[in-house]
Design a protein around this motif. Structure first.
Motif, PDB file in Angstrom:
ATOM      1  N   ILE A 163      11.007 -15.302  -2.919  1.00 50.86           N
ATOM      2  CA  ILE A 163      10.091 -15.392  -1.783  1.00 50.86           C
ATOM      3  C   ILE A 163      10.897 -15.525  -0.494  1.00 50.86           C
ATOM      4  CG2 ILE A 163       8.183 -16.687  -0.744  1.00 50.86           C
ATOM      5  CD1 ILE A 163       7.447 -17.562  -3.623  1.00 50.86           C
ATOM      6  N   ALA A 164      10.714 -14.574   0.401  1.00 50.53           N
ATOM      7  CA  ALA A 164      11.413 -14.560   1.683  1.00 50.53           C
ATOM      8  C   ALA A 164      10.594 -15.308   2.725  1.00 50.53           C
ATOM      9  CB  ALA A 164      11.637 -13.116   2.140  1.00 50.53           C
ATOM     10  N   CYS A 165      11.173 -16.365   3.256  1.00 49.49           N
ATOM     11  CA  CYS A 165      10.494 -17.169   4.285  1.00 49.49           C
ATOM     12  C   CYS A 165      10.988 -16.713   5.656  1.00 49.49           C
ATOM     13  CB  CYS A 165      10.768 -18.647   4.071  1.00 49.49           C
ATOM     14  SG  CYS A 165      10.386 -19.211   2.408  1.00 49.49           S
ATOM     15  N   GLY A 166      10.523 -15.573   6.076  1.00 53.69           N
ATOM     16  CA  GLY A 166      10.971 -14.996   7.337  1.00 53.69           C
ATOM     17  C   GLY A 166      11.057 -13.489   7.199  1.00 53.69           C
ATOM     18  N   TYR A 167      10.794 -12.778   8.278  1.00 55.74           N
ATOM     19  CA  TYR A 167      10.696 -11.319   8.228  1.00 55.74           C
ATOM     20  C   TYR A 167      12.014 -10.621   8.555  1.00 55.74           C
ATOM     21  CZ  TYR A 167       9.926 -12.685  13.065  1.00 55.74           C
ATOM     22  OH  TYR A 167      10.038 -13.285  14.281  1.00 55.74           O
ATOM     23  N   ARG A 168      13.028 -11.367   8.990  1.00 60.26           N
ATOM     24  CA  ARG A 168      14.299 -10.717   9.317  1.00 60.26           C
ATOM     25  C   ARG A 168      15.214 -10.733   8.094  1.00 60.26           C
ATOM     26  NH1 ARG A 168      13.322 -13.537  14.467  1.00 60.26           N
ATOM     27  NH2 ARG A 168      12.937 -11.999  16.107  1.00 60.26           N
ATOM     28  N   TYR A 169      16.326 -11.448   8.176  1.00 53.71           N
ATOM     29  CA  TYR A 169      17.301 -11.435   7.082  1.00 53.71           C
ATOM     30  C   TYR A 169      16.709 -11.889   5.749  1.00 53.71           C
ATOM     31  CZ  TYR A 169      21.839 -11.582   4.803  1.00 53.71           C
ATOM     32  OH  TYR A 169      22.879 -11.344   3.947  1.00 53.71           O
ATOM     33  N   PRO A 170      15.875 -12.946   5.705  1.00 51.75           N
ATOM     34  CA  PRO A 170      15.308 -13.343   4.415  1.00 51.75           C
ATOM     35  C   PRO A 170      14.584 -12.199   3.695  1.00 51.75           C
ATOM     36  CG  PRO A 170      14.965 -15.083   6.003  1.00 51.75           C
ATOM     37  CD  PRO A 170      15.509 -13.908   6.774  1.00 51.75           C
ATOM     38  N   THR A 171      13.752 -11.457   4.421  1.00 53.23           N
ATOM     39  CA  THR A 171      13.032 -10.342   3.792  1.00 53.23           C
ATOM     40  C   THR A 171      13.981  -9.219   3.404  1.00 53.23           C
ATOM     41  OG1 THR A 171      10.864 -10.781   4.786  1.00 53.23           O
ATOM     42  CG2 THR A 171      11.367  -8.492   4.245  1.00 53.23           C
ATOM     43  N   ARG A 172      14.954  -8.950   4.237  1.00 54.90           N
ATOM     44  CA  ARG A 172      15.884  -7.855   3.964  1.00 54.90           C
ATOM     45  C   ARG A 172      16.719  -8.132   2.713  1.00 54.90           C
ATOM     46  NH1 ARG A 172      19.579  -7.388   8.498  1.00 54.90           N
ATOM     47  NH2 ARG A 172      20.258  -5.403   7.587  1.00 54.90           N
ATOM     48  N   ILE A 173      17.154  -9.384   2.541  1.00 55.66           N
ATOM     49  CA  ILE A 173      17.994  -9.684   1.382  1.00 55.66           C
ATOM     50  C   ILE A 173      17.155  -9.788   0.100  1.00 55.66           C
ATOM     51  CG2 ILE A 173      18.018 -12.213   1.680  1.00 55.66           C
ATOM     52  CD1 ILE A 173      20.983 -12.103   0.779  1.00 55.66           C
ATOM     53  N   VAL A 174      15.975 -10.382   0.186  1.00 48.03           N
ATOM     54  CA  VAL A 174      15.105 -10.488  -0.984  1.00 48.03           C
ATOM     55  C   VAL A 174      14.674  -9.103  -1.474  1.00 48.03           C
ATOM     56  CG1 VAL A 174      12.748 -11.151  -1.649  1.00 48.03           C
ATOM     57  CG2 VAL A 174      14.295 -12.857  -0.663  1.00 48.03           C
ATOM     58  N   SER A 175      14.505  -8.176  -0.560  1.00 46.21           N
ATOM     59  CA  SER A 175      14.066  -6.822  -0.935  1.00 46.21           C
ATOM     60  C   SER A 175      15.069  -6.108  -1.830  1.00 46.21           C
ATOM     61  CB  SER A 175      13.802  -5.979   0.319  1.00 46.21           C
ATOM     62  OG  SER A 175      15.008  -5.700   1.005  1.00 46.21           O
ATOM     63  N   GLN A 176      16.287  -6.668  -1.942  1.00 47.54           N
ATOM     64  CA  GLN A 176      17.327  -6.037  -2.759  1.00 47.54           C
ATOM     65  C   GLN A 176      17.289  -6.469  -4.231  1.00 47.54           C
ATOM     66  OE1 GLN A 176      19.354  -3.659  -1.258  1.00 47.54           O
ATOM     67  NE2 GLN A 176      17.889  -4.095   0.385  1.00 47.54           N
ATOM     68  N   ALA A 177      16.387  -7.373  -4.585  1.00 46.13           N
ATOM     69  CA  ALA A 177      16.316  -7.861  -5.963  1.00 46.13           C
ATOM     70  C   ALA A 177      16.032  -6.714  -6.927  1.00 46.13           C
ATOM     71  CB  ALA A 177      15.240  -8.932  -6.092  1.00 46.13           C
ATOM     72  N   ALA A 178      16.775  -6.677  -8.034  1.00 43.68           N
ATOM     73  CA  ALA A 178      16.615  -5.591  -9.002  1.00 43.68           C
ATOM     74  C   ALA A 178      15.556  -5.920 -10.054  1.00 43.68           C
ATOM     75  CB  ALA A 178      17.946  -5.308  -9.682  1.00 43.68           C
ATOM     76  N   LYS A 179      15.446  -7.194 -10.418  1.00 43.33           N
ATOM     77  CA  LYS A 179      14.548  -7.571 -11.510  1.00 43.33           C
ATOM     78  C   LYS A 179      13.368  -8.425 -11.057  1.00 43.33           C
ATOM     79  CE  LYS A 179      18.370  -7.540 -14.852  1.00 43.33           C
ATOM     80  NZ  LYS A 179      19.175  -8.356 -15.809  1.00 43.33           N
ATOM     81  N   ALA A 180      13.584  -9.306 -10.097  1.00 41.29           N
ATOM     82  CA  ALA A 180      12.548 -10.250  -9.690  1.00 41.29           C
ATOM     83  C   ALA A 180      11.433  -9.573  -8.899  1.00 41.29           C
ATOM     84  CB  ALA A 180      13.170 -11.363  -8.850  1.00 41.29           C
TER      85      ALA A 180
END
Length: 375
Positions: A103-120
Motif C-alpha cells: 500500500i503506497a501512502c502517497g502519490y509520488r515516490y511511494p506509488t511509483r515504487i509500489v507499482s513495481q511489485a511483481a507478486k503483491a
C-alpha cells in the motif's frame, strides 16, 4: 484446527512525522486485526513523531539514516540519491517480494515504487483533491495518468468527493474504492482530558486552527481575515497549532498586521486534543482538503466547526448540516456574523454533537479489512 496464515501487508510512506496522511496511516495500522495481518511500515525518512506511536507488533523499517528528518538538507539529498536508483532495483532492495499486499501512502515516490511489485497486489492510497492540489499528478492528462499508475490494482480514496474528482479526471472507476480515514473517537476524547500544554483564557472567544504551516492550509488568508474580525470583536483569540515551511512568513504577516496580541503560533503541540477541547470554534481555512482529519477530531470533541468549502469538510459536515461551510472570501464576515448571533452559534454547538456518530471506528476498520481481504 490449523491456523489461518496471516496476510502480509506493507505500507510505504515518505515519513512518519506529523501530517494528515501520516496520522491516517498510524490510526489504520494500529487498529487492523493482529490475528489476520502481519504488518510492516517502511518509511523513507528516519524518526518522526508518529513512528514511536506505532504498536510493538508492527515491523518498522527506515531507509535513510543520514540525518534527522528535521534536517531538510540531509533528507532532500538522501531522497534525490534514492530516486536515482532504477525503480525495479529500488523495489527489490527496499521492499522485496515477501508481501501479499503493498500500500503506497502517497502519490509520488511511494506509488511509483509500489507499482513495481511483481507478486503483491498494489494499492495507491489517494489523499488529494486532483482538481485543486498543486502537484505533478494533478497536472497530468488522462493518458499520462494511465502510464504513471500502470500496475496499480486498487485506488483507495479518503472520501466520496475525493473519489469523484479523481475519476472525473482519470477514469479509473473500475479500480477505485472509498475508505474513510480512521478517527479513533475514544482515544481522542481520552487524550483531550489530559493536562493541556496551552491553557486558553475562557474570558476570550478562542478559535483554534491546526495543520502543517503550508500554502494548502490557507493560514495566510486566515491571518489577514483576523484583522477584520478583531476590529469588530477584539475579544477574539486565534491559536494556530503546527509547524512547517511557512512559519517565518506567517509570523512576519502577523507582525505586519500588528496582530501579535490576537494570534498565537505555539508550534508543535504534543497533544493538540487537550487544547482543541477548550476551543469555542475550530476553523479550517484550507485551500483544499481531501478529508481534513482535524475537522473530524473537532466534531468528536463537540467543538463547532467553520470551514472553507473543500472536499473533505463538505462531506464531514454534510453540506453544512452539522457545521458552517463558506467560500474562502466569506470566512471573515461569516465568523463576525456568528459572533454577533449567539443563537446561531448555540445551534451549531448542538448540531456538532449529533455528527459524532458518523465516526464509527469499527465500521471504518471493517471496510478496510474487506477491501484488503478481497485483493
Amino acid at each position: 484446527m490449523m491456523k489461518t496464515k496471516k496476510k502480509r501487508l506493507v505500507f510505504y510512506i515518505d515519513s512518519m512525522d506529523i501530517g494528515g496522511t501520516e496520522k491516517a496511516l498510524l490510526d489504520l495500522v494500529n487498529n487492523l486485526s493482529e490475528e489476520k495481518y502481519d504488518i510492516t511500515v517502511i518509511q523513507m525518512a528516519p524518526g518522526g513523531k508518529y513512528n514511536k506511536l506505532l504498536k510493538n507488533t508492527i515491523h518498522k523499517k527506515q531507509i535513510l539514516f543520514i540525518g534527522p528528518y528535521q534536517s531538510f538538507r540531509f533528507y532532500w539529498w538522501g531522497r534525490k540519491l534514492l530516486e536515482k536508483i532504477p525503480l525495479k532495483l529500488a523495489h527489490k532492495m527496499l521492499i522485496g517480494d515477501g508481501f501479499d499486499v503493498e500500500i503506497a501512502c502517497g502519490y509520488r515516490y511511494p506509488t511509483r515504487i509500489v507499482s513495481q511489485a511483481a507478486k503483491a497486489k498494489k494499492v495507491s492510497w489517494i489523499h488529494m483533491d486532483v482538481s485543486l492540489d498543486k502537484n505533478e499528478v494533478a497536472e497530468m492528462s488522462c493518458e499520462e495518468a494511465k502510464e504513471y499508475f500502470k500496475g496499480i490494482d486498487k485506488f483507495v480514496c479518503v472520501s466520496k468527493d475525493c473519489e469523484r474528482k479523481f475519476n472525473d479526471k482519470f477514469h479509473f472507476e473500475d479500480r477505485t474504492e472509498v475508505c474513510y480515514n480512521i478517527v479513533s473517537s475514544h482515544d481522542i476524547i481520552e487524550k483531550s482530558k489530559e493536562k493541556p500544554q496551552i491553557r486558553l483564557d475562557s474570558s476570550y472567544f478562542n478559535m483554534v486552527a491546526i495543520g502543517r504551516l503550508t500554502w494548502q492550509k490557507g493560514f495566510d488568508l486566515l491571518i489577514q481575515d483576523m484583522e477584520c474580525i478583531v476590529r469588530n470583536h477584539p475579544n477574539v483569540r486565534l491559536y494556530i497549532l503546527g509547524i512547517g515551511d511557512d512559519k517565518e512568513q506567517l509570523e512576519q504577516l502577523i507582525a505586519e498586521k500588528n496582530l501579535g496580541e490576537y494570534i498565537k503560533m505555539p508550534g508543535y503541540v504534543e497533544n493538540p486534543y487537550a487544547v482543541l477541547r477548550q476551543a469555542d470554534l475550530y476553523v479550517c481555512s484550507s485551500r483544499h482538503e481531501s478529508f481534513s482529519l482535524t475537522t473530524a477530531e473537532s466534531i468528536v470533541l463537540e467543538v463547532p466547526v467553520i470551514s472553507t468549502r473543500c472536499t473533505g469538510p463538505v462531506e464531514l459536515l454534510d453540506e453544512g448540516k452539522y457545521g458552517i461551510l463558506v467560500h474562502q472570501e466569506e470566512l471573515a464576515q461569516t465568523i463576525i456574523e456568528l459572533l454577533d448571533n449567539e443563537e446561531r452559534y448555540n445551534y451549531y454547538k448542538e448540531k456538532v454533537k449529533e455528527r459524532k456518530e458518523f465516526f464509527n471506528i469499527t465500521k471504518s476498520i471493517q471496510r478496510w479489512e474487506e477491501l484488503i481481504d478481497e485483493l
